[in-house]
Design a protein around this motif. Sequence first.
Motif, PDB file in Angstrom:
ATOM      1  N   LEU A   1       0.841  -1.195   0.000  1.00  0.00           N
ATOM      2  CA  LEU A   1       0.000   0.000   0.000  1.00  0.00           C
ATOM      3  C   LEU A   1       0.875   1.243   0.000  1.00  0.00           C
ATOM      4  O   LEU A   1       0.566   2.234  -0.675  1.00  0.00           O
ATOM      5  CB  LEU A   1      -0.922  -0.014   1.224  1.00  0.00           C
ATOM      6  N   LEU A   2       1.974   1.208   0.727  1.00  0.00           N
ATOM      7  CA  LEU A   2       2.898   2.349   0.774  1.00  0.00           C
ATOM      8  C   LEU A   2       3.418   2.697  -0.608  1.00  0.00           C
ATOM      9  O   LEU A   2       3.354   3.856  -1.042  1.00  0.00           O
ATOM     10  CB  LEU A   2       4.070   2.030   1.713  1.00  0.00           C
TER      11      LEU A   2
ATOM     12  N   THR B   1       2.223   1.865  -3.502  1.00  0.00           N
ATOM     13  CA  THR B   1       1.139   2.261  -4.396  1.00  0.00           C
ATOM     14  C   THR B   1       0.723   3.702  -4.147  1.00  0.00           C
ATOM     15  O   THR B   1       0.484   4.463  -5.088  1.00  0.00           O
ATOM     16  CB  THR B   1      -0.068   1.324  -4.224  1.00  0.00           C
ATOM     17  N   LEU B   2       0.652   4.091  -2.890  1.00  0.00           N
ATOM     18  CA  LEU B   2       0.310   5.482  -2.564  1.00  0.00           C
ATOM     19  C   LEU B   2       1.354   6.446  -3.122  1.00  0.00           C
ATOM     20  O   LEU B   2       1.019   7.471  -3.732  1.00  0.00           O
ATOM     21  CB  LEU B   2       0.207   5.664  -1.048  1.00  0.00           C
ATOM     22  N   ARG B   3       2.612   6.096  -2.949  1.00  0.00           N
ATOM     23  CA  ARG B   3       3.683   7.002  -3.343  1.00  0.00           C
ATOM     24  C   ARG B   3       3.965   6.970  -4.847  1.00  0.00           C
ATOM     25  O   ARG B   3       4.059   8.016  -5.494  1.00  0.00           O
ATOM     26  CB  ARG B   3       4.972   6.667  -2.574  1.00  0.00           C
ATOM     27  N   GLU B   4       4.122   5.776  -5.400  1.00  0.00           N
ATOM     28  CA  GLU B   4       4.595   5.645  -6.778  1.00  0.00           C
ATOM     29  C   GLU B   4       3.472   5.670  -7.814  1.00  0.00           C
ATOM     30  O   GLU B   4       3.688   6.118  -8.942  1.00  0.00           O
ATOM     31  CB  GLU B   4       5.390   4.339  -6.934  1.00  0.00           C
ATOM     32  N   THR B   5       2.288   5.191  -7.451  1.00  0.00           N
ATOM     33  CA  THR B   5       1.187   5.129  -8.410  1.00  0.00           C
ATOM     34  C   THR B   5       0.229   6.303  -8.254  1.00  0.00           C
ATOM     35  O   THR B   5      -0.152   6.933  -9.244  1.00  0.00           O
ATOM     36  CB  THR B   5       0.424   3.805  -8.266  1.00  0.00           C
TER      37      THR B   5
ATOM     38  N   ARG C   1      -8.408   2.895  11.552  1.00  0.00           N
ATOM     39  CA  ARG C   1      -7.371   2.349  12.426  1.00  0.00           C
ATOM     40  C   ARG C   1      -6.006   2.641  11.819  1.00  0.00           C
ATOM     41  O   ARG C   1      -5.836   2.615  10.598  1.00  0.00           O
ATOM     42  CB  ARG C   1      -7.546   0.839  12.614  1.00  0.00           C
ATOM     43  N   ARG C   2      -5.021   2.931  12.649  1.00  0.00           N
ATOM     44  CA  ARG C   2      -3.680   3.225  12.139  1.00  0.00           C
ATOM     45  C   ARG C   2      -2.942   1.932  11.810  1.00  0.00           C
ATOM     46  O   ARG C   2      -2.987   0.969  12.565  1.00  0.00           O
ATOM     47  CB  ARG C   2      -2.883   4.057  13.153  1.00  0.00           C
ATOM     48  N   ILE C   3      -2.277   1.941  10.688  1.00  0.00           N
ATOM     49  CA  ILE C   3      -1.484   0.781  10.277  1.00  0.00           C
ATOM     50  C   ILE C   3      -0.180   1.252   9.641  1.00  0.00           C
ATOM     51  O   ILE C   3      -0.059   2.414   9.234  1.00  0.00           O
ATOM     52  CB  ILE C   3      -2.236  -0.103   9.246  1.00  0.00           C
ATOM     53  N   ASN C   4       0.775   0.348   9.556  1.00  0.00           N
ATOM     54  CA  ASN C   4       1.993   0.602   8.793  1.00  0.00           C
ATOM     55  C   ASN C   4       1.728   0.180   7.353  1.00  0.00           C
ATOM     56  O   ASN C   4       1.569  -1.013   7.067  1.00  0.00           O
ATOM     57  CB  ASN C   4       3.170  -0.192   9.367  1.00  0.00           C
ATOM     58  N   SER C   5       1.674   1.146   6.451  1.00  0.00           N
ATOM     59  CA  SER C   5       1.286   0.828   5.070  1.00  0.00           C
ATOM     60  C   SER C   5       2.342   0.023   4.328  1.00  0.00           C
ATOM     61  O   SER C   5       2.046  -0.565   3.285  1.00  0.00           O
ATOM     62  CB  SER C   5       0.981   2.115   4.304  1.00  0.00           C
ATOM     63  N   CYS C   6       3.560  -0.042   4.872  1.00  0.00           N
ATOM     64  CA  CYS C   6       4.597  -0.852   4.221  1.00  0.00           C
ATOM     65  C   CYS C   6       4.366  -2.345   4.434  1.00  0.00           C
ATOM     66  O   CYS C   6       4.977  -3.173   3.760  1.00  0.00           O
ATOM     67  CB  CYS C   6       5.989  -0.462   4.715  1.00  0.00           C
ATOM     68  N   LEU C   7       3.474  -2.688   5.374  1.00  0.00           N
ATOM     69  CA  LEU C   7       3.207  -4.097   5.671  1.00  0.00           C
ATOM     70  C   LEU C   7       1.877  -4.579   5.083  1.00  0.00           C
ATOM     71  O   LEU C   7       1.505  -5.724   5.289  1.00  0.00           O
ATOM     72  CB  LEU C   7       3.184  -4.318   7.189  1.00  0.00           C
ATOM     73  N   ALA C   8       1.185  -3.708   4.359  1.00  0.00           N
ATOM     74  CA  ALA C   8      -0.124  -4.070   3.803  1.00  0.00           C
ATOM     75  C   ALA C   8      -0.036  -4.145   2.281  1.00  0.00           C
ATOM     76  O   ALA C   8       0.539  -3.265   1.638  1.00  0.00           O
ATOM     77  CB  ALA C   8      -1.168  -3.036   4.208  1.00  0.00           C
ATOM     78  N   LEU C   9      -0.606  -5.203   1.705  1.00  0.00           N
ATOM     79  CA  LEU C   9      -0.670  -5.319   0.253  1.00  0.00           C
ATOM     80  C   LEU C   9      -1.814  -4.447  -0.266  1.00  0.00           C
ATOM     81  O   LEU C   9      -2.939  -4.533   0.225  1.00  0.00           O
ATOM     82  CB  LEU C   9      -0.895  -6.772  -0.159  1.00  0.00           C
ATOM     83  N   ALA C  10      -1.518  -3.641  -1.272  1.00  0.00           N
ATOM     84  CA  ALA C  10      -2.536  -2.742  -1.821  1.00  0.00           C
ATOM     85  C   ALA C  10      -3.708  -3.502  -2.401  1.00  0.00           C
ATOM     86  O   ALA C  10      -4.866  -3.075  -2.284  1.00  0.00           O
ATOM     87  CB  ALA C  10      -1.907  -1.847  -2.888  1.00  0.00           C
ATOM     88  N   VAL C  11      -3.449  -4.656  -3.024  1.00  0.00           N
ATOM     89  CA  VAL C  11      -4.502  -5.403  -3.701  1.00  0.00           C
ATOM     90  C   VAL C  11      -5.563  -5.916  -2.722  1.00  0.00           C
ATOM     91  O   VAL C  11      -6.675  -6.241  -3.125  1.00  0.00           O
ATOM     92  CB  VAL C  11      -3.881  -6.577  -4.494  1.00  0.00           C
TER      93      VAL C  11
ATOM     94  N   GLU D   1     -11.476   2.119   3.487  1.00  0.00           N
ATOM     95  CA  GLU D   1     -11.377   3.582   3.469  1.00  0.00           C
ATOM     96  C   GLU D   1      -9.977   3.936   3.969  1.00  0.00           C
ATOM     97  O   GLU D   1      -9.641   3.690   5.122  1.00  0.00           O
ATOM     98  CB  GLU D   1     -12.442   4.206   4.378  1.00  0.00           C
ATOM     99  N   ILE D   2      -9.182   4.507   3.094  1.00  0.00           N
ATOM    100  CA  ILE D   2      -7.791   4.821   3.398  1.00  0.00           C
ATOM    101  C   ILE D   2      -7.638   6.333   3.537  1.00  0.00           C
ATOM    102  O   ILE D   2      -8.097   7.087   2.679  1.00  0.00           O
ATOM    103  CB  ILE D   2      -6.861   4.293   2.292  1.00  0.00           C
ATOM    104  N   ILE D   3      -7.007   6.751   4.611  1.00  0.00           N
ATOM    105  CA  ILE D   3      -6.739   8.174   4.825  1.00  0.00           C
ATOM    106  C   ILE D   3      -5.233   8.358   4.990  1.00  0.00           C
ATOM    107  O   ILE D   3      -4.597   7.671   5.787  1.00  0.00           O
ATOM    108  CB  ILE D   3      -7.453   8.723   6.078  1.00  0.00           C
ATOM    109  N   THR D   4      -4.676   9.287   4.230  1.00  0.00           N
ATOM    110  CA  THR D   4      -3.260   9.628   4.364  1.00  0.00           C
ATOM    111  C   THR D   4      -3.130  11.026   4.964  1.00  0.00           C
ATOM    112  O   THR D   4      -4.138  11.705   5.204  1.00  0.00           O
ATOM    113  CB  THR D   4      -2.564   9.597   2.990  1.00  0.00           C
ATOM    114  N   ILE D   5      -1.906  11.460   5.168  1.00  0.00           N
ATOM    115  CA  ILE D   5      -1.676  12.787   5.748  1.00  0.00           C
ATOM    116  C   ILE D   5      -2.306  13.881   4.888  1.00  0.00           C
ATOM    117  O   ILE D   5      -2.737  14.913   5.396  1.00  0.00           O
ATOM    118  CB  ILE D   5      -0.155  13.037   5.931  1.00  0.00           C
TER     119      ILE D   5
END
Length: 212
Positions: free
Chosen positions: A82-83, A85-89, A114-124, A130-134
């Motif tokens: 997910l990290l 995908t958020l940054r590069e895509t 809920r807060r999560i580490n997006s580097c540990l979650a698969l985007a697919v 519902e995803i919220i970023t800064i």
Amino acid sequence: MAIDEQENEPKTSLGRLTRRSFLSHVGAATAATAIAPLASSSASAEGAPTEAASTKIPGTVPITLRVNGQSHAVQIDPRATLLDTLRETLHLTGTKKGCDHGQCGACTVHLNERRINSCLALAVMQQNAEIITIEGIGGLETLHPMQDAFVEHDGFQCGYCTSGQIMSAVAMVKEPWGKTDADVREAMSGNICRCGAYPNIVAAVQAVRRMS
């Protein structure tokens, strides 16, 4: 008896081949080779897209992510986090890549509140989430109260971890933690600040907690 040199020169379907005619034919062929791609690209620009332009990248899958209240249809590698995908895509670069192992908290986002580490979650796997970023909690003209508090209490130095700290703090305020500074430090222990701005971060979080 002298032999006419021209009689020994090879003949082609275009007539007698001389050095001059050979160079002339080669030059014409070279020019045609150079111009052909340009003509082709010009025709493609005026008409339908070329097959190469419309071909999907092999190995990718189509997904739709809902980020900051907007739906995004993207084509990604099924192994992409997910990290990334958020940054590069999606080019939402406020979420930072730190350790890429779930240990620093710089990539913290909210997933279904809920807060999560997006580097540990698969985007697919997040298509119905519902995803919220800064970028989704406040802007330059309307800062989130936690962003205001970080500015007021100098809760950052280099700023690299700040987006993750703020996202974690916003979620933490809604969680059932105790009221003391020690409780805040425990709740925020998953977010590392290499600059050591922890006292100011705690002060910022406590200021927001007193407001709520």
